[in-house]
Design an enzyme around this catalytic site. Structure first.
Site, PDB file in Angstrom:
ATOM      1  N   CYS A  67       0.812  -1.129   0.082  1.00  0.00           N
ATOM      2  CA  CYS A  67      -0.005  -0.054  -0.053  1.00  0.00           C
ATOM      3  C   CYS A  67       1.035   1.227   0.096  1.00  0.00           C
ATOM      4  CB  CYS A  67      -0.789  -0.256   1.231  1.00  0.00           C
ATOM      5  SG  CYS A  67      -2.102   1.497   1.235  1.00  0.00           S
ATOM      6  N   CYS A 107      -0.512   4.201   1.879  1.00  0.00           N
ATOM      7  CA  CYS A 107      -0.360   4.172   3.324  1.00  0.00           C
ATOM      8  C   CYS A 107       1.144   4.393   3.818  1.00  0.00           C
ATOM      9  CB  CYS A 107      -0.479   2.626   3.892  1.00  0.00           C
ATOM     10  SG  CYS A 107      -2.116   1.875   3.276  1.00  0.00           S
ATOM     11  N   ASP A 108       2.097   3.753   3.088  1.00  0.00           N
ATOM     12  CA  ASP A 108       3.451   3.708   3.440  1.00  0.00           C
ATOM     13  C   ASP A 108       4.525   4.520   2.862  1.00  0.00           C
ATOM     14  OD1 ASP A 108       2.784   1.691   5.606  1.00  0.00           O
ATOM     15  OD2 ASP A 108       3.007   0.072   4.239  1.00  0.00           O
TER      16      ASP A 108
END
Ligand code: NDP
Length: 322
Positions: free
Chosen positions: A140, A143-144
């Site tokens: 992701c 997200c990261d």
């Protein structure tokens, strides 16, 4: 056997938010948290994320496991009961519905399905090790991707669909270059996404690695590169990078519902009334990634979890079950 008012299956942001709302509505929800469904531990996909920086309310970020523990404690505080087991059978053919795990058989009037989806991985040992230890491998980018460790570094995205292009172009905001490793020489992504990709290639921000597959991930505690194989010539070479992002699709956890609930062509649960959590069976509601292949964010999952609990509460009231 007493009949539950509402059972929630799945303990990610969608399921736990549904539980908070259902518990506060005095429905005394019972949650099957899952144990190792689809390789996932209870708490859902966020349990595999290190720093969560885009969940509103946490200006300094929060780790996935800490965030999920807070969700769980909050649902528990209002009376949610938990069973830490995978559900292995659900019968929606008669009412009340039946939900079974190894140790429990439960009947319920309403069911909230929040079983999520699992990111597809290559299945290489080093990929899993570095993903679980926060070593620069993730499924992701949204997200990261914004971690300081990736700034001005070369990164790799695998895949040729809309996700790969979207995540790759997002990463160009931080990276010095993003390599797109794709197993063919044509993208699956939509025309608009392809245009975005080739523009970034022209600007030197992205670089395609056509007809290539990743055969190994290098690095002890943090990724240093990937080995890629040219599928035509079979030549293997090293591509140095500081981050690897997989975008090779997701698989919804809908196996339990096949043949019972309507699924879409990608096997996600079909919502039968837009803007609600209604599925094809009355009294069965869906929340989170199990019914969403587009947004897939913790905050959207939590939002639909709230919707599912409110829909369930209203539906139960309409049936005279308070
Ligand atoms: P897709 O299934 O569309 O694409 C997956 C990509 O990964 C394909 O290019 C596929 O290659 C490749 N792939 C699959 N398995 C492997 C493997 N084992 N090794 C290497 N490569 C592999 O998934 P997406 O997540 O990209 O998209 C899912 C859905 O969500 C789509 O409908 C998409 O349109 C939508 N979406 C829309 C967005 C938007 O509009 N903004 C953003 C993101 C997703 P191959 O092409 O050879 O099969």
């Amino acid at each position: 056997m007493s009949v539950e008012k509402v059972v929630v299956v799945g303990s990610g942001p969608a399921g736990l938010t549904a539980a908070v709302y259902a518990a506060r509505a005095a429905l005394e929800p019972l949650m099957f948290e899952g144990f190792n469904a689809g390789g996932l531990i209870p708490g859902g996909q966020l349990m595999y994320t290190t720093e969560v920086e885009n969940y509103p309310g946490f200006p300094d970020g929060v780790t996935g496991p800490v965030l999920m523990k807070a969700f769980r404690d909050q649902a528990e505080r209002f009376g949610t009961r938990y069973i830490r087991e995978d559900v292995n059978e659900i019968d929606l053919s008669k009412r009340p519905f039946t939900v079974k795990s190894d140790e429990h058989t439960v009947e319920t009037h309403a069911l909230i399905i929040a079983t999520g989806a699992r990111a597809n991985w290559l299945g290489i040992e080093n990929e899993q090790r570095l993903a679980q230890s926060g070593g620069g491998v993730s499924a992701c980018a949204v997200c990261d991707g914004a971690m300081p460790a990736y700034r001005d570094q070369e990164l790799v995205v695998i895949g040729g669909g809309d996700s790969a292009i979207e995540e790759g172009s997002y990463l160009t905001k931080f990276a010095s270059k993003v390599h797109l490793v794709h197993r063919r020489d044509q993208l699956r992504a939509s025309k608009a996404m392809q245009e975005r990709f080739f523009k970034l290639v022209d600007e030197g921000k992205m670089q395609p690695q056509w007809n290539s597959i990743v055969v190994d991930v290098l690095g002890d505690t943090a990724i240093t590169g990937v080995q890629i194989k040219d599928v035509k010539s079979e030549a293997v070479r090293e591509l140095p990078c500081r981050g690897l992002f997989l975008a090779i699709g997701h698989t919804p956890n809908t196996e339990l519902f096949q043949g019972q609930l309507e699924l879409d062509d990608k096997r996600y649960l079909k919502l039968t009334q837009p803007g609600t959590s209604y599925t094809s069976i009355e009294g069965v509601f869906a929340a989170g990634d199990v019914a969403d292949h587009v947004y897939r964010q913790a905050v959207t999952a939590a939002g639909t979890g709230c919707m599912a609990a409110i829909d369930a509460e209203r539906w139960l009231a309409s049936q005279g079950i308070e």
